[in-house]
Write a protein that holds these residues in place. Structure first.
Motif, PDB file in Angstrom:
ATOM      1  N   GLU A   1      55.243  16.514  69.341  1.00 38.12           N
ATOM      2  CA  GLU A   1      56.522  17.219  69.419  1.00 38.12           C
ATOM      3  C   GLU A   1      56.854  17.505  70.875  1.00 38.12           C
ATOM      4  OE1 GLU A   1      56.806  21.053  67.322  1.00 38.12           O
ATOM      5  OE2 GLU A   1      58.153  21.722  68.915  1.00 38.12           O
ATOM      6  N   ILE A   2      58.012  17.032  71.331  1.00 35.73           N
ATOM      7  CA  ILE A   2      58.438  17.390  72.692  1.00 35.73           C
ATOM      8  C   ILE A   2      59.593  18.375  72.675  1.00 35.73           C
ATOM      9  CG2 ILE A   2      57.631  15.320  73.908  1.00 35.73           C
ATOM     10  CD1 ILE A   2      60.729  14.478  73.789  1.00 35.73           C
TER      11      ILE A   2
ATOM     12  N   SER B   1      62.318  21.033  70.036  1.00 32.49           N
ATOM     13  CA  SER B   1      62.792  21.590  68.766  1.00 32.49           C
ATOM     14  C   SER B   1      64.184  22.144  68.977  1.00 32.49           C
ATOM     15  CB  SER B   1      61.918  22.761  68.319  1.00 32.49           C
ATOM     16  OG  SER B   1      60.683  22.321  67.855  1.00 32.49           O
TER      17      SER B   1
ATOM     18  N   GLU C   1      49.500  32.693  72.754  1.00 33.87           N
ATOM     19  CA  GLU C   1      48.681  32.040  71.733  1.00 33.87           C
ATOM     20  C   GLU C   1      47.244  32.025  72.243  1.00 33.87           C
ATOM     21  OE1 GLU C   1      50.917  28.485  72.094  1.00 33.87           O
ATOM     22  OE2 GLU C   1      52.411  29.072  70.602  1.00 33.87           O
TER      23      GLU C   1
ATOM     24  N   GLN D   1      60.586  25.515  80.049  1.00 33.04           N
ATOM     25  CA  GLN D   1      61.414  24.866  79.038  1.00 33.04           C
ATOM     26  C   GLN D   1      62.715  24.370  79.642  1.00 33.04           C
ATOM     27  OE1 GLN D   1      61.685  27.615  75.692  1.00 33.04           O
ATOM     28  NE2 GLN D   1      59.986  26.557  74.696  1.00 33.04           N
TER      29      GLN D   1
ATOM     30  N   LYS E   1      48.814  18.778  64.896  1.00 31.86           N
ATOM     31  CA  LYS E   1      49.042  17.788  65.951  1.00 31.86           C
ATOM     32  C   LYS E   1      48.530  16.412  65.521  1.00 31.86           C
ATOM     33  CE  LYS E   1      51.251  20.357  68.780  1.00 31.86           C
ATOM     34  NZ  LYS E   1      52.677  20.268  68.486  1.00 31.86           N
TER      35      LYS E   1
ATOM     36  N   ARG F   1      55.082  19.209  78.261  1.00 30.92           N
ATOM     37  CA  ARG F   1      54.879  18.305  77.116  1.00 30.92           C
ATOM     38  C   ARG F   1      55.550  16.963  77.376  1.00 30.92           C
ATOM     39  NH1 ARG F   1      54.415  20.563  71.814  1.00 30.92           N
ATOM     40  NH2 ARG F   1      52.714  22.036  72.066  1.00 30.92           N
TER      41      ARG F   1
ATOM     42  N   ILE G   1      63.248  21.488  75.310  1.00 25.38           N
ATOM     43  CA  ILE G   1      62.184  20.507  75.580  1.00 25.38           C
ATOM     44  C   ILE G   1      61.128  21.218  76.416  1.00 25.38           C
ATOM     45  CG2 ILE G   1      61.577  18.349  76.756  1.00 25.38           C
ATOM     46  CD1 ILE G   1      64.471  17.467  76.601  1.00 25.38           C
TER      47      ILE G   1
HETATM   48  P1  ATP Z   1      54.149  23.622  68.895  1.00 25.83           P
HETATM   49  O1  ATP Z   1      54.445  23.549  67.424  1.00 25.83           O
HETATM   50  O2  ATP Z   1      53.935  22.286  69.516  1.00 25.83           O
HETATM   51  O3  ATP Z   1      53.108  24.618  69.243  1.00 25.83           O
HETATM   52  P2  ATP Z   1      56.505  25.233  68.980  1.00 25.83           P
HETATM   53  O4  ATP Z   1      57.202  24.626  67.828  1.00 25.83           O
HETATM   54  O5  ATP Z   1      55.814  26.533  68.811  1.00 25.83           O
HETATM   55  O6  ATP Z   1      55.469  24.171  69.605  1.00 25.83           O
HETATM   56  P3  ATP Z   1      59.057  25.669  70.230  1.00 25.83           P
HETATM   57  O7  ATP Z   1      59.248  27.108  70.039  1.00 25.83           O
HETATM   58  O8  ATP Z   1      59.727  24.718  69.330  1.00 25.83           O
HETATM   59  O9  ATP Z   1      57.486  25.365  70.232  1.00 25.83           O
HETATM   60  O10 ATP Z   1      59.356  25.337  71.778  1.00 25.83           O
HETATM   61  C1  ATP Z   1      60.128  24.231  72.205  1.00 25.83           C
HETATM   62  C2  ATP Z   1      59.287  23.234  72.984  1.00 25.83           C
HETATM   63  O11 ATP Z   1      58.557  23.885  74.030  1.00 25.83           O
HETATM   64  C3  ATP Z   1      58.216  22.557  72.144  1.00 25.83           C
HETATM   65  O12 ATP Z   1      58.751  21.457  71.445  1.00 25.83           O
HETATM   66  C4  ATP Z   1      57.220  22.138  73.199  1.00 25.83           C
HETATM   67  O13 ATP Z   1      57.663  20.958  73.857  1.00 25.83           O
HETATM   68  C5  ATP Z   1      57.288  23.273  74.190  1.00 25.83           C
HETATM   69  N1  ATP Z   1      56.242  24.259  73.945  1.00 25.83           N
HETATM   70  C6  ATP Z   1      56.287  25.306  73.096  1.00 25.83           C
HETATM   71  N2  ATP Z   1      55.166  26.029  73.121  1.00 25.83           N
HETATM   72  C7  ATP Z   1      54.374  25.423  74.032  1.00 25.83           C
HETATM   73  C8  ATP Z   1      53.076  25.718  74.546  1.00 25.83           C
HETATM   74  N3  ATP Z   1      52.373  26.764  74.112  1.00 25.83           N
HETATM   75  N4  ATP Z   1      52.563  24.883  75.482  1.00 25.83           N
HETATM   76  C9  ATP Z   1      53.284  23.840  75.939  1.00 25.83           C
HETATM   77  N5  ATP Z   1      54.505  23.517  75.503  1.00 25.83           N
HETATM   78  C10 ATP Z   1      55.053  24.297  74.562  1.00 25.83           C
END
Ligand code: ATP
Ligand code: MN
Length: 444
Positions: A367-368, A370, A209, A222, A299, A418, A414
């Motif tokens: 969000e911690i 998904s 990103e 993760q 956010k 985060r 998780i």
């Molecule tokens: P966000 O919407 O907060 O960018 P995401 O929905 O893209 O996150 P998921 O694919 O759901 O992220 O990843 C599971 C978890 O991993 C997230 O809930 C978050 O805690 C963590 N996470 C994901 N992407 C990142 C990132 N770029 N930096 C830090 N933590 C992350």
């Protein structure tokens, strides 16, 4: 030299022992000199009297590594009720002076400088406390799951194709081909769950990103589980119990660190509230937010929603299919259980066509985690891949994994940094990653 740790000194009052560590600071008075010595277990005030000319005149700088032979005595003035009377001091290795970061935290150095000197910054009490808390979270995570029959596994980090559909991948040359850094251990955890049933992993993942935000890193650790014979609610129950367990472990095991960080932790009552995505949209609209059904939350909307819901931790469930990955299980009108749930929750089964069994866990306004129930049916997977505008042929390696006896399964992830951020109350995720990787930072 047999070394005694500082936290053992009190049990050996009067006995001659040798401590070793770093010089935190020194204070020289006319007739007496104080040296605060630090090791991994704490700090102690070392006292040097004027009658010891070699020790009294010894030049000592901050972060010099020394060993001190002497004995502990009780003290009314020292913090821990204890002082250490030096008999001899050996300089093991000197530190250059002055230090490039203020690890005494009198004037806290800015984050960039601290990250540039991360190895020294680890010695600053609040930084140190953050990683002690992180470690406690990790050990509690592993212990709880291992104790309940979950098997730890290690997924590959270099992969041949995209697991989530292509965007935000780092490509790397791999012999004659291109390979990618894994964005998530998704397929691998599913494959493991289909044989081992209950699995977990702590693994790095990478997201290319481009934006730099206070809540995103490009390299993340993760903490994931995957479980067979489970739906979304099964693994939500696991998540909330595990979250409560981890918070309790930090509360009980890291009291000093939380005090230092000024963070008061409350362990949420279970079960956590389930807020549907649709309710959340209505709450935000009611508060004047320009958001429509189908949008993702920003956010700041996540923070506002937390205020509106009035819970420090809660689940957001039943997301629009368009917002979640193709492998998220849709509701089925044909299933009696689903139909009953849809009737009860939305007053009609029609909603089932738009939403999937996906959830987020919000904690402290962010969000911690998904998770989803995954699709275990190859034909349905193909349909959902097409629905997302993707070509099922490119996912054959993935779909094939569900052709030989795939039970229903679900899991979540998780973000370790985060979670640490919310638990320690930090505003920037970089504080909670030992060696953060973001758009600008690859060193140290
Ligand atoms: P966000 O919407 O907060 O960018 P995401 O929905 O893209 O996150 P998921 O694919 O759901 O992220 O990843 C599971 C978890 O991993 C997230 O809930 C978050 O805690 C963590 N996470 C994901 N992407 C990142 C990132 N770029 N930096 C830090 N933590 C992350
Ligand atoms: Mn997410």
């Amino acid at each position: 030299m047999e070394r005694t740790y500082i936290d053992e000194a009190g049990a050996r009052l009067g006995e001659t022992v040798t401590l070793a560590g770093w010089v935190s600071r020194t204070r020289d008075l006319k007739n007496i000199r104080f040296v605060v010595l630090r090791d991994m277990t704490g700090e102690i005030q070392v006292v040097v009297k004027q009658g010891q000319p070699d020790l009294f005149g010894l030049s000592l700088g901050r972060e010099d590594v020394i060993s001190v032979t002497g004995h502990a005595v009780e003290s009314k003035v020292a913090n821990a009720g204890l002082e250490f009377v030096a008999e001899s001091i050996e300089i093991i290795n000197r530190s250059e002076q002055p230090l490039p970061v203020d690890i005494l935290e009198n004037v806290k150095s800015d984050l960039e400088t601290r990250l540039n000197w991360r190895f020294l910054d680890f010695r600053a009490p609040t930084t140190n406390a953050i990683f002690r808390v992180q470690n406690r979270l990790l050990t509690a995570f592993r212990d709880w799951l291992s104790g309940r029959g979950y098997m730890e596994f290690q997924p590959p980090c270099v992969i041949g194709s995209a697991s989530e559909g292509g965007a935000d991948l780092f490509a790397i040359p791999y012999f004659e081909k291109m390979a990618y850094l894994a964005q998530s251990p998704q397929l691998y955890k599913q494959m493991c769950a289909m044989s081992f049933e209950k699995v977990f992993t702590v693994t790095p993942i990478w997201r290319a990103e481009k934006f730099n935000t206070p809540t995103h890193l490009n390299e993340v650790r993760q903490m994931d589980i995957e479980q067979a014979f489970a739906d979304d609610e099964t693994v939500m129950a696991v998540l909330e119990q595990l979250l409560a367990h981890m918070l309790t472990a930090v509360k009980e095991g890291c009291g000093d660190q939380l005090r230092l960080l000024g963070r008061e932790l409350t362990v949420p009552d279970l079960p956590l509230r389930r807020v549907t995505y649709t309710e959340a949209i209505e709450l935000l609209q009611g508060a004047g937010e320009g958001i429509v059904w189908g949008d993702d939350f920003t956010k700041s909307q996540e923070r506002l929603l937390t205020e509106l819901v009035g819970e420090e931790a809660f689940f957001l469930k039943d997301w629009p299919g368009a917002q979640k990955a193709f492998y998220a299980m849709p509701y089925s009108r044909e299933s009696e259980k689903d139909a009953r749930y849809l009737e009860e929750t939305y007053g009609s089964v029609e909603m089932g066509d738009k939403i999937v069994r996906a959830f987020d866990c919000l904690y402290s306004g962010i969000e911690i985690s998904s998770g989803t129930q995954r699709i275990h049916l190859p034909e349905l997977l193909k349909e959902r891949i097409r629905y997302k505008g993707l070509n099922p042929e490119n996912f054959e390696y993935y779909i094939g994994a569900f052709r030989y006896g795939a039970p229903p399964h679900a899991g979540w992830s998780i973000g370790m940094e985060r979670l640490t951020m919310t638990v320690t109350g930090m505003q920037n995720i970089r504080e909670c990653c030992m060696f953060p990787r973001d758009r600008d930072r690859l060193v140290p």
